[in-house]
Write an enzyme that holds these catalytic residues in place. Structure first.
Site, PDB file in Angstrom:
ATOM      1  N   ASP A  97      29.627  31.620  38.219  1.00  0.00           N
ATOM      2  CA  ASP A  97      31.044  32.061  38.242  1.00  0.00           C
ATOM      3  C   ASP A  97      31.081  32.247  39.537  1.00  0.00           C
ATOM      4  O   ASP A  97      32.347  31.770  39.781  1.00  0.00           O
ATOM      5  CB  ASP A  97      31.269  33.755  37.047  1.00  0.00           C
ATOM      6  CG  ASP A  97      31.197  33.623  35.975  1.00  0.00           C
ATOM      7  OD1 ASP A  97      30.878  33.419  35.355  1.00  0.00           O
ATOM      8  OD2 ASP A  97      30.806  35.033  35.785  1.00  0.00           O
ATOM      9  N   GLY A  98      30.732  32.159  40.107  1.00  0.00           N
ATOM     10  CA  GLY A  98      30.821  31.948  41.801  1.00  0.00           C
ATOM     11  C   GLY A  98      31.088  31.096  42.443  1.00  0.00           C
ATOM     12  O   GLY A  98      32.079  30.165  43.015  1.00  0.00           O
ATOM     13  N   ASN A 136      40.072  35.920  40.249  1.00  0.00           N
ATOM     14  CA  ASN A 136      39.352  37.506  40.210  1.00  0.00           C
ATOM     15  C   ASN A 136      39.483  38.395  40.497  1.00  0.00           C
ATOM     16  O   ASN A 136      40.474  39.473  39.938  1.00  0.00           O
ATOM     17  CB  ASN A 136      37.877  37.474  40.509  1.00  0.00           C
ATOM     18  CG  ASN A 136      37.263  37.243  38.936  1.00  0.00           C
ATOM     19  OD1 ASN A 136      37.406  36.692  38.114  1.00  0.00           O
ATOM     20  ND2 ASN A 136      35.923  37.192  39.263  1.00  0.00           N
ATOM     21  N   ASP A 163      35.739  54.866  48.026  1.00  0.00           N
ATOM     22  CA  ASP A 163      34.953  53.194  48.995  1.00  0.00           C
ATOM     23  C   ASP A 163      35.627  51.810  49.074  1.00  0.00           C
ATOM     24  O   ASP A 163      35.674  51.431  49.938  1.00  0.00           O
ATOM     25  CB  ASP A 163      34.103  53.005  48.223  1.00  0.00           C
ATOM     26  CG  ASP A 163      32.625  54.072  48.594  1.00  0.00           C
ATOM     27  OD1 ASP A 163      32.677  54.656  48.981  1.00  0.00           O
ATOM     28  OD2 ASP A 163      31.319  53.586  47.720  1.00  0.00           O
ATOM     29  N   THR A 201      36.791  41.789  34.192  1.00  0.00           N
ATOM     30  CA  THR A 201      34.428  41.645  33.693  1.00  0.00           C
ATOM     31  C   THR A 201      33.874  41.402  34.848  1.00  0.00           C
ATOM     32  O   THR A 201      33.083  40.414  34.768  1.00  0.00           O
ATOM     33  CB  THR A 201      34.488  40.463  32.914  1.00  0.00           C
ATOM     34  OG1 THR A 201      35.020  39.120  33.011  1.00  0.00           O
ATOM     35  CG2 THR A 201      35.748  40.281  31.762  1.00  0.00           C
ATOM     36  N   ALA A 202      34.521  41.038  35.871  1.00  0.00           N
ATOM     37  CA  ALA A 202      33.491  41.029  37.432  1.00  0.00           C
ATOM     38  C   ALA A 202      33.803  42.523  37.379  1.00  0.00           C
ATOM     39  O   ALA A 202      33.602  43.709  37.743  1.00  0.00           O
ATOM     40  CB  ALA A 202      34.812  40.037  37.788  1.00  0.00           C
ATOM     41  N   TYR A 203      33.684  42.650  39.153  1.00  0.00           N
ATOM     42  CA  TYR A 203      34.362  43.428  39.965  1.00  0.00           C
ATOM     43  C   TYR A 203      34.523  44.928  39.645  1.00  0.00           C
ATOM     44  O   TYR A 203      33.555  46.412  39.854  1.00  0.00           O
ATOM     45  CB  TYR A 203      34.223  43.672  41.376  1.00  0.00           C
ATOM     46  CG  TYR A 203      33.878  44.934  42.582  1.00  0.00           C
ATOM     47  CD1 TYR A 203      33.620  45.945  42.725  1.00  0.00           C
ATOM     48  CD2 TYR A 203      34.320  44.283  43.258  1.00  0.00           C
ATOM     49  CE1 TYR A 203      32.849  46.105  43.109  1.00  0.00           C
ATOM     50  CE2 TYR A 203      34.261  45.802  44.715  1.00  0.00           C
ATOM     51  CZ  TYR A 203      32.988  46.741  44.609  1.00  0.00           C
ATOM     52  OH  TYR A 203      33.121  47.464  45.866  1.00  0.00           O
ATOM     53  N   LEU A 240      35.007  45.950  36.630  1.00  0.00           N
ATOM     54  CA  LEU A 240      33.864  45.626  35.258  1.00  0.00           C
ATOM     55  C   LEU A 240      32.943  47.220  36.003  1.00  0.00           C
ATOM     56  O   LEU A 240      32.944  47.457  35.760  1.00  0.00           O
ATOM     57  CB  LEU A 240      33.512  44.850  34.017  1.00  0.00           C
ATOM     58  CG  LEU A 240      32.463  45.454  33.391  1.00  0.00           C
ATOM     59  CD1 LEU A 240      33.909  46.344  32.700  1.00  0.00           C
ATOM     60  CD2 LEU A 240      32.074  44.205  32.744  1.00  0.00           C
ATOM     61  N   SER A 241      31.997  46.695  36.883  1.00  0.00           N
ATOM     62  CA  SER A 241      30.974  47.205  37.838  1.00  0.00           C
ATOM     63  C   SER A 241      31.656  48.716  37.606  1.00  0.00           C
ATOM     64  O   SER A 241      31.509  49.668  38.092  1.00  0.00           O
ATOM     65  CB  SER A 241      30.434  46.734  38.574  1.00  0.00           C
ATOM     66  OG  SER A 241      31.560  46.326  39.809  1.00  0.00           O
TER      67      SER A 241
END
Length: 289
Positions: free
Chosen positions: A68-69, A147, A177, A188-190, A192-193
């Site tokens: 993905d990157g 993204n 943060d 669905t990237a950062y 999502l986490s």
């Protein structure tokens, strides 16, 4: 003759091997393979033509060889040019990619057969424009993201204070943060986490997700893209701005980041016809219940 830009993960040997395979396949059929200078150096592809910004924008197709990157880097290289991208998964999750390595030649066959043969279709994804304005009012950078843009702390063990305004009206200040300002693709990237919601990429929306907020209100916001979103650093602690995972700027008190929908889109080539929820299920290992 078509020109095809090959974008390869710098640290994966297989990506370089696949770049050679693609270049040979293209040359045999009268097409030209191009690489960026850094990709050529990383994989000893100096015999291929090096593409500058003008050549990249004028290419007919981009083949991304990585995860993905690498897909994100390919979109960044295009800078909004309407060039389709085929993603070959040489990474780990490969959520954005479409093809496994052993399917590369078949994917190129299907691409050159044309859409009229029902061989592929284009999946358009929303992009956002991220702009930085310094405390004195001077513009100091503008980026396009597939993204997300992220404003986050620099110092470990400390939060950063960020004021969010929507449509010019103050919403609330966050002690966190950081804040993730993402597209539906970025959900669905950062985001999502950080426990943000998953959005269908068919939507046009802006997603605001706090990262480890030190406050009672810790929910994500899903906004219409016409709702202007602004984040201002209001505390004395500096913050960092990153775009699609790449460092962009250091922010100080009074600096503002605005996010708005781009008029341009990313264009991904899809062969399988799988819907978003099927890809989500496959990539995240979800089982039938």
């Amino acid at each position: 003759m078509s020109s095809v830009l090959l974008v390869a993960h710098h640290e994966r040997v297989e990506a370089g091997v696949l770049a050679r395979t693609a270049a040979a396949w293209l040359a045999e059929r009268g097409h030209e393979a191009l690489v960026t200078e850094v990709d050529g150096a990383a994989h000893n592809l100096g015999d291929l033509r090096t593409a500058d910004a003008a050549a990249i924008a004028a290419t007919d197709l981009v083949v991304s060889l990585g995860g993905d990157g690498t897909m994100l880097r390919a979109v960044q290289l295009l800078q909004g040019a309407p060039v389709p991208v085929i993603g070959v998964n040489v990474g780990l999750l490969g959520y954005l990619t479409e093809v496994e390595p052993d399917g590369l030649s078949g994917a190129l066959d299907r691409w050159f057969a044309g859409p009229e043969a029902g061989q592929w279709e284009i999946d358009e994804r929303m992009l956002v424009e991220v702009a930085l304005t310094r405390a004195g009012g001077a513009a100091d950078g503008r980026w396009t993201a597939l993204n997300e843009g992220v404003v986050e702390k620099l110092e470990s063990g400390h939060t950063v204070r960020l004021q969010v305004s929507i449509d010019g009206a103050p919403f609330t200040s966050y002690a966190a943060d950081g804040l993730i300002l993402s597209t539906p693709t970025g959900s669905t990237a950062y985001s999502l986490s950080a426990r943000g919601p998953v959005l269908s990429p068919r939507l046009r929306a802006l997603l605001l997700t706090p990262v480890s907020p030190h406050m009672l209100f810790d929910r994500s916001l899903v906004l219409d893209p016409t709702e202007a979103l602004e984040v201002e650093v209001i505390g004395h602690r500096a913050a960092a701005l990153s775009i699609d995972g790449q460092p962009a700027a250091i922010l100080g008190e009074g600096d503002k980041v605005t996010v708005s929908p781009s008029a341009k889109v990313a264009r991904f080539v899809r062969f399988g016809g799988r819907r978003f929820h099927q890809i989500l299920k496959a990539k995240f290992g979800l089982t039938d219940r």
